[in-house]
Design a protein around this motif. Sequence first.
Motif, PDB file in Angstrom:
ATOM      1  N   GLN A   1       0.859  -1.191   0.000  1.00 52.11           N
ATOM      2  CA  GLN A   1       0.000   0.000   0.000  1.00 52.11           C
ATOM      3  C   GLN A   1       0.887   1.229   0.000  1.00 52.11           C
ATOM      4  OE1 GLN A   1      -2.752   0.651   3.307  1.00 52.11           O
ATOM      5  NE2 GLN A   1      -4.141   1.683   1.903  1.00 52.11           N
ATOM      6  N   ASP A   2       0.482   2.213  -0.779  1.00 54.77           N
ATOM      7  CA  ASP A   2       1.227   3.477  -0.716  1.00 54.77           C
ATOM      8  C   ASP A   2       0.358   4.527  -0.048  1.00 54.77           C
ATOM      9  OD1 ASP A   2      -0.579   4.154  -2.678  1.00 54.77           O
ATOM     10  OD2 ASP A   2       0.883   5.114  -3.980  1.00 54.77           O
ATOM     11  N   HIS A   3       0.980   5.612   0.336  1.00 56.67           N
ATOM     12  CA  HIS A   3       0.271   6.737   0.951  1.00 56.67           C
ATOM     13  C   HIS A   3       0.504   7.941   0.076  1.00 56.67           C
ATOM     14  CE1 HIS A   3      -0.740   4.928   4.846  1.00 56.67           C
ATOM     15  NE2 HIS A   3       0.329   4.186   4.618  1.00 56.67           N
TER      16      HIS A   3
ATOM     17  N   ALA B   1       0.954   0.585 -16.227  1.00 57.74           N
ATOM     18  CA  ALA B   1       1.697  -0.334 -17.095  1.00 57.74           C
ATOM     19  C   ALA B   1       3.143  -0.500 -16.638  1.00 57.74           C
ATOM     20  CB  ALA B   1       1.664   0.214 -18.522  1.00 57.74           C
ATOM     21  N   ARG B   2       3.401  -0.322 -15.339  1.00 53.31           N
ATOM     22  CA  ARG B   2       4.779  -0.193 -14.831  1.00 53.31           C
ATOM     23  C   ARG B   2       4.799  -0.546 -13.352  1.00 53.31           C
ATOM     24  NH1 ARG B   2       3.635   3.927 -11.550  1.00 53.31           N
ATOM     25  NH2 ARG B   2       1.777   5.056 -12.158  1.00 53.31           N
ATOM     26  N   PHE B   3       5.986  -0.533 -12.773  1.00 52.49           N
ATOM     27  CA  PHE B   3       6.111  -0.728 -11.331  1.00 52.49           C
ATOM     28  C   PHE B   3       5.606   0.527 -10.600  1.00 52.49           C
ATOM     29  CE2 PHE B   3       9.451  -3.655 -12.756  1.00 52.49           C
ATOM     30  CZ  PHE B   3       9.291  -4.728 -11.887  1.00 52.49           C
TER      31      PHE B   3
ATOM     32  N   PRO C   1       6.104   4.583  -4.533  1.00 52.80           N
ATOM     33  CA  PRO C   1       7.199   3.841  -3.917  1.00 52.80           C
ATOM     34  C   PRO C   1       6.907   2.385  -3.531  1.00 52.80           C
ATOM     35  CG  PRO C   1       6.113   5.148  -2.231  1.00 52.80           C
ATOM     36  CD  PRO C   1       5.320   5.310  -3.500  1.00 52.80           C
ATOM     37  N   GLU C   2       5.938   1.718  -4.157  1.00 53.49           N
ATOM     38  CA  GLU C   2       5.696   0.316  -3.798  1.00 53.49           C
ATOM     39  C   GLU C   2       6.904  -0.568  -4.131  1.00 53.49           C
ATOM     40  OE1 GLU C   2       3.653   2.309  -5.379  1.00 53.49           O
ATOM     41  OE2 GLU C   2       1.542   1.851  -5.032  1.00 53.49           O
ATOM     42  N   THR C   3       7.562  -0.255  -5.247  1.00 59.00           N
ATOM     43  CA  THR C   3       8.724  -1.057  -5.663  1.00 59.00           C
ATOM     44  C   THR C   3       9.812  -1.059  -4.585  1.00 59.00           C
ATOM     45  OG1 THR C   3       8.190  -0.433  -7.903  1.00 59.00           O
ATOM     46  CG2 THR C   3      10.418  -1.259  -7.555  1.00 59.00           C
TER      47      THR C   3
HETATM   48  N1  GLY Z   1       2.292   4.676  -6.159  1.00 59.75           N
HETATM   49  C1  GLY Z   1       1.629   5.385  -7.156  1.00 59.75           C
HETATM   50  C2  GLY Z   1       2.165   5.202  -8.513  1.00 59.75           C
HETATM   51  O1  GLY Z   1       3.211   4.606  -8.709  1.00 59.75           O
HETATM   52  O2  GLY Z   1       1.529   5.659  -9.445  1.00 59.75           O
END
Ligand code: GLY
Length: 426
Positions: free
Chosen positions: A211-213, A286-288, A291-293
């Motif tokens: 999860q991102d914030h 269509a990408r990573f 900052p989840e990566t």
């Molecule tokens: N975490 C949001 C994005 O990569 O678009």
Amino acid sequence: MNVLVIGNGGREHALIWKIYQSEKVDKIYVAPGNDGMTDLAERIDIAAADIYTLADWAKEHKIDLTVVGPEKPLVKGIVNEFEKRGLKIFGPNKLAARVEGSKVFAKNILKKHRIPTAEFEVFTEPELAMEFLKEAEYPLVIKAEGLAFGKGVVIATNIGQAEEAITRIMEDKVFGDAGSRIVIENFLEGEEISVMVFTDGKNFVPLEFAQDHKAVFDGDEGPNTGGMGSYSPLPYIDEKSDKEIKNKILKPAIEAFNEEGLNYKGILYINMIMTEMGPEVLDFNARFGDPETQVILPRMENDIIDVFEKTIDERLSEITINWDSRAAVCVILTSAGYPLTFDTGKEIKGLDKINRIDNLLVFHAGTTKIGDKYYTAGGRVLGLTVLGESLDDAANQAYKYIEEIYFEDMHFRTDIGYSNRGSINY
Ligand code: GLY
């Protein structure tokens, strides 16, 4: 093997860090990259969206594999350009990348294939959109069709806000042509989660959930940013929800892309919401994720080059991903004022105090190096990822290490990853 990574943010730093660990890799280049990556990769001065120059450069320098970070080159067709020159590249082709490049394209696929998503209408005329608002129920969501740096989505709680959003997007054209068409959709309530899957077009291998914030201030207050922090795994996703996500969303989405002839190969990042009725798709990327990566790759134990190659060669069925059982939390340090206006050029102090800690990774996003000193050069400056025994442990450690870092106007959220703070209910 020589690898080229395209992009310049924290996500690309994390990709480079992971690629560097592969025994198959001799040398990594990054275009354009940032100064914080130069221990691991050589910077090439070509912009990420300059797809023809990148393809020519890669051919000339005998690059064996290219990995694309941001969406813009994908939507412009970088994969097609590389493949035309016989070069291997990881990412979806131009048609497939439209799932991120056009929200209308994506919503139509979701609707046609009955994949859960909010009800929606598409408008090309602002007058008709304004008319629609009069009978609508609030809150509702207004989305610019095209790429808008993550800022093209407005949640309007009343008709006034909705009208303002339509004026800004369609008449003032704050996102240029990206706002020529809009999607208006129902607001869905629930916890937002990020699900990334490797897919070779037929098979898919999900990554762990994250999860991102996005909001700039604690408790998810304030304007949306590119992402102020992230964490993984998600304790509130149990086995039942996990199965539901796979069966109701992931599998049907990959099958739908296949039926539509997209030949989607690469990473698919689905922004999803867990509603009372189950998971629903907010949008596709269509990408990573960034900052989840930065929390997913430190937990992934496989050689990532192997996964990239099997994806490209349509042999993803041979891959099982192994995960470090530790939790990861990434806290982003930004320049105060971001995502609106902010200053750069501030000296960053304290990096030397935290550069030898085993379970801490510092990913540079907006930094520049002059002599032996780093300075701020963007809104998102650094990301600190910590692996810990639990999310709380990882978060506690991350915030302890942040105390060592200082730059003028430094801002960060203080509630990333914690189970008892912010808006997260585990
Ligand atoms: N975490 C949001 C994005 O990569 O678009």
